[in-house]
Design a protein around this motif. Sequence first.
Motif, mmCIF file in Angstrom:
data_model
loop_
_atom_site.group_PDB
_atom_site.id
_atom_site.type_symbol
_atom_site.label_atom_id
_atom_site.label_comp_id
_atom_site.label_asym_id
_atom_site.label_seq_id
_atom_site.Cartn_x
_atom_site.Cartn_y
_atom_site.Cartn_z
ATOM 1 N N VAL A 157 0.833 -1.209 0.000
ATOM 2 C CA VAL A 157 0.000 0.000 0.000
ATOM 3 C C VAL A 157 0.861 1.250 0.000
ATOM 4 C CG1 VAL A 157 -1.565 1.367 1.439
ATOM 5 C CG2 VAL A 157 -2.044 -1.036 1.011
ATOM 6 N N THR A 158 1.928 1.244 0.779
ATOM 7 C CA THR A 158 2.797 2.414 0.859
ATOM 8 C C THR A 158 3.463 2.707 -0.481
ATOM 9 O OG1 THR A 158 3.231 1.929 3.196
ATOM 10 C CG2 THR A 158 4.758 3.414 2.080
ATOM 11 N N VAL A 159 3.883 1.677 -1.196
ATOM 12 C CA VAL A 159 4.573 1.865 -2.475
ATOM 13 C C VAL A 159 3.630 2.395 -3.547
ATOM 14 C CG1 VAL A 159 5.772 0.672 -4.346
ATOM 15 C CG2 VAL A 159 6.350 0.148 -1.968
ATOM 16 N N ILE A 160 2.425 1.853 -3.631
ATOM 17 C CA ILE A 160 1.520 2.194 -4.738
ATOM 18 C C ILE A 160 0.486 3.255 -4.368
ATOM 19 C CG2 ILE A 160 1.769 -0.121 -5.688
ATOM 20 C CD1 ILE A 160 -1.120 -0.636 -4.682
ATOM 21 N N SER A 161 0.607 3.870 -3.198
ATOM 22 C CA SER A 161 -0.400 4.835 -2.754
ATOM 23 C C SER A 161 -0.630 5.989 -3.732
ATOM 24 C CB SER A 161 -0.025 5.389 -1.373
ATOM 25 O OG SER A 161 -1.029 6.230 -0.875
ATOM 26 N N PRO A 162 0.416 6.595 -4.331
ATOM 27 C CA PRO A 162 0.155 7.667 -5.311
ATOM 28 C C PRO A 162 -0.641 7.198 -6.525
ATOM 29 C CG PRO A 162 2.428 7.760 -4.554
ATOM 30 C CD PRO A 162 1.852 6.480 -4.036
ATOM 31 N N LEU A 163 -0.375 6.000 -7.026
ATOM 32 C CA LEU A 163 -1.140 5.466 -8.151
ATOM 33 C C LEU A 163 -2.589 5.186 -7.753
ATOM 34 C CD1 LEU A 163 1.448 2.995 -9.725
ATOM 35 C CD2 LEU A 163 0.617 5.131 -10.725
ATOM 36 N N GLU A 164 -2.789 4.721 -6.535
ATOM 37 C CA GLU A 164 -4.145 4.489 -6.029
ATOM 38 C C GLU A 164 -4.924 5.800 -5.955
ATOM 39 O OE1 GLU A 164 -7.480 2.608 -4.196
ATOM 40 O OE2 GLU A 164 -5.732 1.723 -5.189
ATOM 41 N N LEU A 165 -4.243 6.870 -5.535
ATOM 42 C CA LEU A 165 -4.881 8.180 -5.464
ATOM 43 C C LEU A 165 -5.288 8.669 -6.846
ATOM 44 C CD1 LEU A 165 -3.903 11.171 -3.291
ATOM 45 C CD2 LEU A 165 -4.003 11.519 -5.744
ATOM 46 N N ILE A 166 -4.397 8.517 -7.824
ATOM 47 C CA ILE A 166 -4.708 8.948 -9.198
ATOM 48 C C ILE A 166 -5.878 8.158 -9.759
ATOM 49 C CG2 ILE A 166 -3.816 8.990 -11.559
ATOM 50 C CD1 ILE A 166 -1.052 9.591 -10.348
ATOM 51 N N ARG A 167 -5.895 6.865 -9.519
ATOM 52 C CA ARG A 167 -6.987 6.031 -10.018
ATOM 53 C C ARG A 167 -8.323 6.449 -9.399
ATOM 54 N NH1 ARG A 167 -8.049 -0.185 -8.409
ATOM 55 N NH2 ARG A 167 -8.302 0.876 -6.424
ATOM 56 N N THR A 168 -8.335 6.677 -8.095
ATOM 57 C CA THR A 168 -9.568 7.076 -7.422
ATOM 58 C C THR A 168 -10.065 8.414 -7.933
ATOM 59 O OG1 THR A 168 -8.889 5.876 -5.430
ATOM 60 C CG2 THR A 168 -10.614 7.535 -5.176
ATOM 61 N N LYS A 169 -9.137 9.343 -8.144
ATOM 62 C CA LYS A 169 -9.513 10.669 -8.642
ATOM 63 C C LYS A 169 -10.132 10.572 -10.033
ATOM 64 C CE LYS A 169 -9.525 15.189 -8.273
ATOM 65 N NZ LYS A 169 -10.320 15.883 -7.239
ATOM 66 N N MET A 170 -9.563 9.737 -10.890
ATOM 67 C CA MET A 170 -10.077 9.590 -12.255
ATOM 68 C C MET A 170 -11.422 8.877 -12.283
ATOM 69 S SD MET A 170 -6.661 8.654 -14.459
ATOM 70 C CE MET A 170 -7.587 8.691 -16.003
ATOM 71 N N GLN A 171 -11.641 7.959 -11.351
ATOM 72 C CA GLN A 171 -12.883 7.203 -11.347
ATOM 73 C C GLN A 171 -14.021 7.949 -10.659
ATOM 74 O OE1 GLN A 171 -11.714 3.463 -9.548
ATOM 75 N NE2 GLN A 171 -11.189 2.565 -11.522
ATOM 76 N N SER A 172 -13.693 8.967 -9.864
ATOM 77 C CA SER A 172 -14.731 9.676 -9.119
ATOM 78 C C SER A 172 -15.594 10.552 -10.011
ATOM 79 C CB SER A 172 -14.106 10.525 -8.003
ATOM 80 O OG SER A 172 -13.294 11.556 -8.562
ATOM 81 N N ARG A 173 -15.059 11.016 -11.146
ATOM 82 C CA ARG A 173 -15.828 11.823 -12.097
ATOM 83 C C ARG A 173 -15.064 11.890 -13.408
ATOM 84 N NH1 ARG A 173 -13.839 17.258 -12.236
ATOM 85 N NH2 ARG A 173 -12.279 17.664 -10.612
ATOM 86 N N GLN A 174 -15.726 12.414 -14.438
ATOM 87 C CA GLN A 174 -15.058 12.568 -15.726
ATOM 88 C C GLN A 174 -13.936 13.590 -15.580
ATOM 89 O OE1 GLN A 174 -18.446 13.360 -18.464
ATOM 90 N NE2 GLN A 174 -17.685 11.607 -19.616
ATOM 91 N N LEU A 175 -12.732 13.172 -15.937
ATOM 92 C CA LEU A 175 -11.564 14.012 -15.717
ATOM 93 C C LEU A 175 -10.550 13.731 -16.803
ATOM 94 C CD1 LEU A 175 -10.753 16.023 -13.386
ATOM 95 C CD2 LEU A 175 -9.359 14.173 -12.475
ATOM 96 N N SER A 176 -10.149 14.773 -17.527
ATOM 97 C CA SER A 176 -9.133 14.603 -18.559
ATOM 98 C C SER A 176 -7.756 14.519 -17.908
ATOM 99 C CB SER A 176 -9.172 15.764 -19.553
ATOM 100 O OG SER A 176 -8.783 16.977 -18.923
ATOM 101 N N TYR A 177 -6.779 14.030 -18.667
ATOM 102 C CA TYR A 177 -5.427 13.931 -18.130
ATOM 103 C C TYR A 177 -4.834 15.314 -17.855
ATOM 104 C CZ TYR A 177 -5.222 8.909 -18.955
ATOM 105 O OH TYR A 177 -5.453 7.553 -18.905
ATOM 106 N N ARG A 178 -5.242 16.309 -18.631
ATOM 107 C CA ARG A 178 -4.767 17.675 -18.379
ATOM 108 C C ARG A 178 -5.316 18.189 -17.055
ATOM 109 N NH1 ARG A 178 -5.287 22.043 -23.093
ATOM 110 N NH2 ARG A 178 -3.729 20.562 -23.926
#
Length: 280
Positions: A157-178
């Motif tokens: 969890v500690t190693v992949i936490s930033p990727l988990e945050l990005i995934r959650t942010k993208m899945q929470s609503r429509q969000l472009s990469y920009r």
Amino acid sequence: MEKRSGSHHAWAVQGLTPLDVVKIRLQAQRTPFYRALAVDSVPWSSVIRQSKWKCFLYCNGLMDHLYVCENGSGCTSWYKTPNHFRGTVDAFVKITRYEGVRSLWSGLPPTLVMAVPATVIYFTCYDQLRDFLRYGMGYQGSQIPLVAGALARLGAVTVISPLELIRTKMQSRQLSYRELHTCIQMAVAQGGWLSLWRGWGPTILRDVPFSALYWFNYELVKAQLCERYSVHEATFKMSFTAGAISGAIAAIMTLPFDVVKTQRQIELGEMETLKGTGII
């Protein structure tokens, strides 16, 4: 020893991504205003009742709107947007209808990127810790899978936490990469690189007990099934049953922390914006 493959896990992740998107959307949404507005004020007496006129400030991210509502009905129609979900099936239907089928696979790239390292780190650490405690330290008992699973999940969890945050942010609503890049850039500027580990605490409180409960119950149920049917090694059916039972128990017990984690991670960029504009 079981053979576990990161690539197999990645294929499973692709199939379960729509369910993950729906879960996060349901966890991220808050009580709609029209429901809160419909609740009557508590009267001071049986004769005199408080006025039902209400006003509120709505911020859509671009500008502020002041609305005045009379008798709980004057401003509710505009607020009943299709973004509020009444349940799992309703979320599937509305996301597909208003955002397209592709939205159900939002956050798939970071999910695939983190699937392999997370699986490798987790299962490798679990096997090594379990064997070390059992054969290296000489400990015996059903608590060994619990301890090994908890420690292995803590590291993963500690190693992949930033990727988990990005995934959650993208899945929470429509969000472009920009837009995602802007959120991350703003968060790092305000809180430093440690802001990418936002939600690490509730994630630990979710995943570590989940792993501990899962492996403890998995090994226990599997051993009981082997003893009941007088076999030395568990069959596929026994392993499947043990995994389903232990996974369900662990998921139910740790779900509240999963909701807290989602709420914390979707705040990335939003709270920093509010602080920067002096709204809060």
